[in-house]
Design an enzyme around this catalytic site. Sequence first.
Site, PDB file in Angstrom:
ATOM      1  NE  ARG A  89     -17.475  -5.653  14.189  1.00  0.00           N
ATOM      2  CZ  ARG A  89     -17.801  -4.683  13.146  1.00  0.00           C
ATOM      3  NH1 ARG A  89     -16.778  -4.018  12.708  1.00  0.00           N
ATOM      4  NH2 ARG A  89     -18.799  -4.435  12.664  1.00  0.00           N
ATOM      5  CB  CYS A 149     -18.392   0.027   9.733  1.00  0.00           C
ATOM      6  SG  CYS A 149     -17.196  -0.605  10.840  1.00  0.00           S
ATOM      7  CB  CYS A 169      -0.753  -0.476   8.225  1.00  0.00           C
ATOM      8  SG  CYS A 169      -1.515  -1.511   7.384  1.00  0.00           S
ATOM      9  CB  CYS A 198      -1.457   3.731   8.141  1.00  0.00           C
ATOM     10  SG  CYS A 198      -2.457   4.459   7.042  1.00  0.00           S
ATOM     11  CB  CYS A 228     -18.557  -4.776   5.788  1.00  0.00           C
ATOM     12  SG  CYS A 228     -17.601  -3.453   6.551  1.00  0.00           S
ATOM     13  CB  CYS A 268      -0.851  -0.045   1.193  1.00  0.00           C
ATOM     14  SG  CYS A 268      -1.862   1.410   1.219  1.00  0.00           S
ATOM     15  CB  CYS A 315     -15.699  -7.087   7.113  1.00  0.00           C
ATOM     16  SG  CYS A 315     -14.886  -5.408   6.852  1.00  0.00           S
TER      17      CYS A 315
HETATM   18  N1  SAM Z   1      -6.577   0.449   3.282  1.00  0.00           N
HETATM   19  C1  SAM Z   1      -8.088   0.801   3.943  1.00  0.00           C
HETATM   20  C2  SAM Z   1      -8.174   1.798   4.860  1.00  0.00           C
HETATM   21  O1  SAM Z   1      -6.862   2.133   5.468  1.00  0.00           O
HETATM   22  O2  SAM Z   1      -9.020   2.267   5.018  1.00  0.00           O
HETATM   23  C3  SAM Z   1      -8.598  -0.529   4.538  1.00  0.00           C
HETATM   24  C4  SAM Z   1      -8.007  -1.369   5.348  1.00  0.00           C
HETATM   25  S1  SAM Z   1      -6.985  -0.798   6.910  1.00  0.00           S
HETATM   26  C5  SAM Z   1      -5.986  -2.140   7.178  1.00  0.00           C
HETATM   27  C6  SAM Z   1      -8.607  -0.816   8.180  1.00  0.00           C
HETATM   28  C7  SAM Z   1      -8.084  -0.424   9.397  1.00  0.00           C
HETATM   29  O3  SAM Z   1      -7.576  -1.494  10.171  1.00  0.00           O
HETATM   30  C8  SAM Z   1      -7.369   0.678   9.628  1.00  0.00           C
HETATM   31  O4  SAM Z   1      -8.015   1.931   9.710  1.00  0.00           O
HETATM   32  C9  SAM Z   1      -6.784   0.614  11.065  1.00  0.00           C
HETATM   33  O5  SAM Z   1      -8.023   1.369  12.058  1.00  0.00           O
HETATM   34  C10 SAM Z   1      -6.894  -0.975  11.118  1.00  0.00           C
HETATM   35  N2  SAM Z   1      -5.690  -1.712  11.568  1.00  0.00           N
HETATM   36  C11 SAM Z   1      -4.787  -1.694  10.650  1.00  0.00           C
HETATM   37  N3  SAM Z   1      -3.566  -2.304  11.190  1.00  0.00           N
HETATM   38  C12 SAM Z   1      -3.854  -2.369  12.328  1.00  0.00           C
HETATM   39  C13 SAM Z   1      -3.097  -2.918  13.513  1.00  0.00           C
HETATM   40  N4  SAM Z   1      -2.014  -3.269  13.645  1.00  0.00           N
HETATM   41  N5  SAM Z   1      -3.748  -2.848  14.894  1.00  0.00           N
HETATM   42  C14 SAM Z   1      -4.940  -2.517  15.197  1.00  0.00           C
HETATM   43  N6  SAM Z   1      -5.797  -1.953  13.947  1.00  0.00           N
HETATM   44  C15 SAM Z   1      -5.250  -2.107  12.845  1.00  0.00           C
HETATM   45  C1  DTB Z   2     -11.065  -2.729  11.702  1.00  0.00           C
HETATM   46  O1  DTB Z   2     -11.662  -1.352  12.365  1.00  0.00           O
HETATM   47  N1  DTB Z   2     -10.353  -3.353  12.115  1.00  0.00           N
HETATM   48  C2  DTB Z   2     -10.352  -4.304  11.187  1.00  0.00           C
HETATM   49  C3  DTB Z   2     -10.973  -3.847  10.100  1.00  0.00           C
HETATM   50  N2  DTB Z   2     -11.672  -2.910  10.399  1.00  0.00           N
HETATM   51  C4  DTB Z   2     -10.687  -3.913   8.773  1.00  0.00           C
HETATM   52  C5  DTB Z   2      -8.663  -4.498  10.730  1.00  0.00           C
HETATM   53  C6  DTB Z   2      -7.974  -4.865  11.749  1.00  0.00           C
HETATM   54  C7  DTB Z   2      -6.390  -5.165  11.041  1.00  0.00           C
HETATM   55  C8  DTB Z   2      -5.436  -5.755  12.285  1.00  0.00           C
HETATM   56  C9  DTB Z   2      -4.349  -5.977  11.744  1.00  0.00           C
HETATM   57  C10 DTB Z   2      -4.047  -6.977  10.615  1.00  0.00           C
HETATM   58  O2  DTB Z   2      -4.522  -7.957  10.526  1.00  0.00           O
HETATM   59  O3  DTB Z   2      -3.350  -6.422   9.615  1.00  0.00           O
HETATM   60 FE1  SF4 Z   3      -2.714   1.150   3.431  1.00  0.00          FE
HETATM   61 FE2  SF4 Z   3      -2.760  -0.035   5.860  1.00  0.00          FE
HETATM   62 FE3  SF4 Z   3      -2.995   2.497   5.661  1.00  0.00          FE
HETATM   63 FE4  SF4 Z   3      -4.912   0.925   4.895  1.00  0.00          FE
HETATM   64  S1  SF4 Z   3      -4.232   1.127   6.841  1.00  0.00           S
HETATM   65  S2  SF4 Z   3      -4.320   2.878   3.848  1.00  0.00           S
HETATM   66  S3  SF4 Z   3      -3.648  -0.614   3.881  1.00  0.00           S
HETATM   67  S4  SF4 Z   3      -1.298   1.319   4.920  1.00  0.00           S
END
Ligand code: SAM
Ligand code: DTB
Ligand code: SF4
Length: 338
Positions: A280, A208, A80, A77, A148, A73, A117
């Site tokens: 959630r 959501c 992530c 973030c 979702c 990506c 989802c």
């Molecule tokens: N790329 C899209 C976005 O950022 O909107 C969708 C996927 S993103 C992984 C969805 C959400 O997962 C993020 O907004 C974040 O709140 C959550 N998330 C991602 N990595 C995480 C982590 N290591 N621990 C907890 N929540 C996480």
């Molecule tokens: C949300 O709030 N939490 C989910 C879902 N929406 C997409 C994602 C959690 C991701 C946790 C880290 C991972 O598995 O990469």
């Molecule tokens: Fe990309 Fe992860 Fe950020 Fe979603 S949360 S925009 S997958 S870097």
Amino acid sequence: MVSIFAISPGTPHSPPPQQQPASPVRWHEDEVEALFALPFMELMFRAQKTHRDHFDPNEVQLSTLLSIKTGGCSEDCGYCSQSAHSGTEVKPSKLIPLSAVVEAAQAAKAEGATRFCMGAAWRSPKARDMERVSSMVREVKALGLETCMTLGMLDAEQAQVLKDAGLDYYNHNLDTAPEYYGRIISTRTYQGRLDTIENVRRAGINVCSGGIVGMGESRTHRAALIAQLANLDPYPESVPINNLVPIEGTPLAGTEPIDPFEFVRTIAVARITMPHAMVRLSAGREAMDEVLQALCFMAGANSIFYGDRLLTTANPQTNRDRTLLERLDMRARGSDQP
Ligand code: SAM
Ligand code: DTB
Ligand code: SF4
């Protein structure tokens, strides 16, 4: 012990979200922080009372996640594993085929999930992706599951395309307080997140939206995040509260974990300020014991991610979750399991 799937045979869908009052309550950040500061037992009592006014306290809604496009990506973030800026071991993949999505959705339904989802590691979907993700929505919906998606930023037109495909919920988190946001992400703005949520709302898709705690933020920041969510008009139908899953290679890997009671307080404050929302208990359950999860349910959490994986990290095994819910005499909301 009763089966966690004991209720509502023949109702594959959860009931629609409850109606919010016409004139919304506006929350000042200080008021929200004052809730955080209540004596723990007082806060829990208020949260549980609010919860019981609107929901069956013994029900929990089960959503299963699938990563339909993983890694690589462009965004930065800090939490992530899928950011190309991080040094994680996640292998980037292309958008997976429709057949793989349908197979995973069928398996999720067979396990008792009511919502499926689908998440993509995108800043936003490209025009060429829209037809394929729309087919995913249609096919998953045809299985009798709620749908979702979380695909990053959406413009108004993209939101309408997803609505027309039948999408029930769109997940787009505010993640943290506006004041802390710049410490976590630099490639997208807070306003951009609010705009996407507005586009989703206007298209008539349920919102959501929640955030992550345990990223080194202060209680004031947590209160500001909850105030932002609660002051959306209307506030989201579904509010995921994630506990940071620290991932090796990401900038937030070494972050001091949040005090578990402070995490429970965050759930309780979300429940009190957004009484009709599904709150959630999201990422981070793998690192929590059963007693802590039970406290989160007492605080008003009434939904979980159900399935062995989140997007790239582990979640409790489904049989562990079933045992947990059975031990707590809790039932899956709206499942059509026998
Ligand atoms: N790329 C899209 C976005 O950022 O909107 C969708 C996927 S993103 C992984 C969805 C959400 O997962 C993020 O907004 C974040 O709140 C959550 N998330 C991602 N990595 C995480 C982590 N290591 N621990 C907890 N929540 C996480
Ligand atoms: C949300 O709030 N939490 C989910 C879902 N929406 C997409 C994602 C959690 C991701 C946790 C880290 C991972 O598995 O990469
Ligand atoms: Fe990309 Fe992860 Fe950020 Fe979603 S949360 S925009 S997958 S870097």
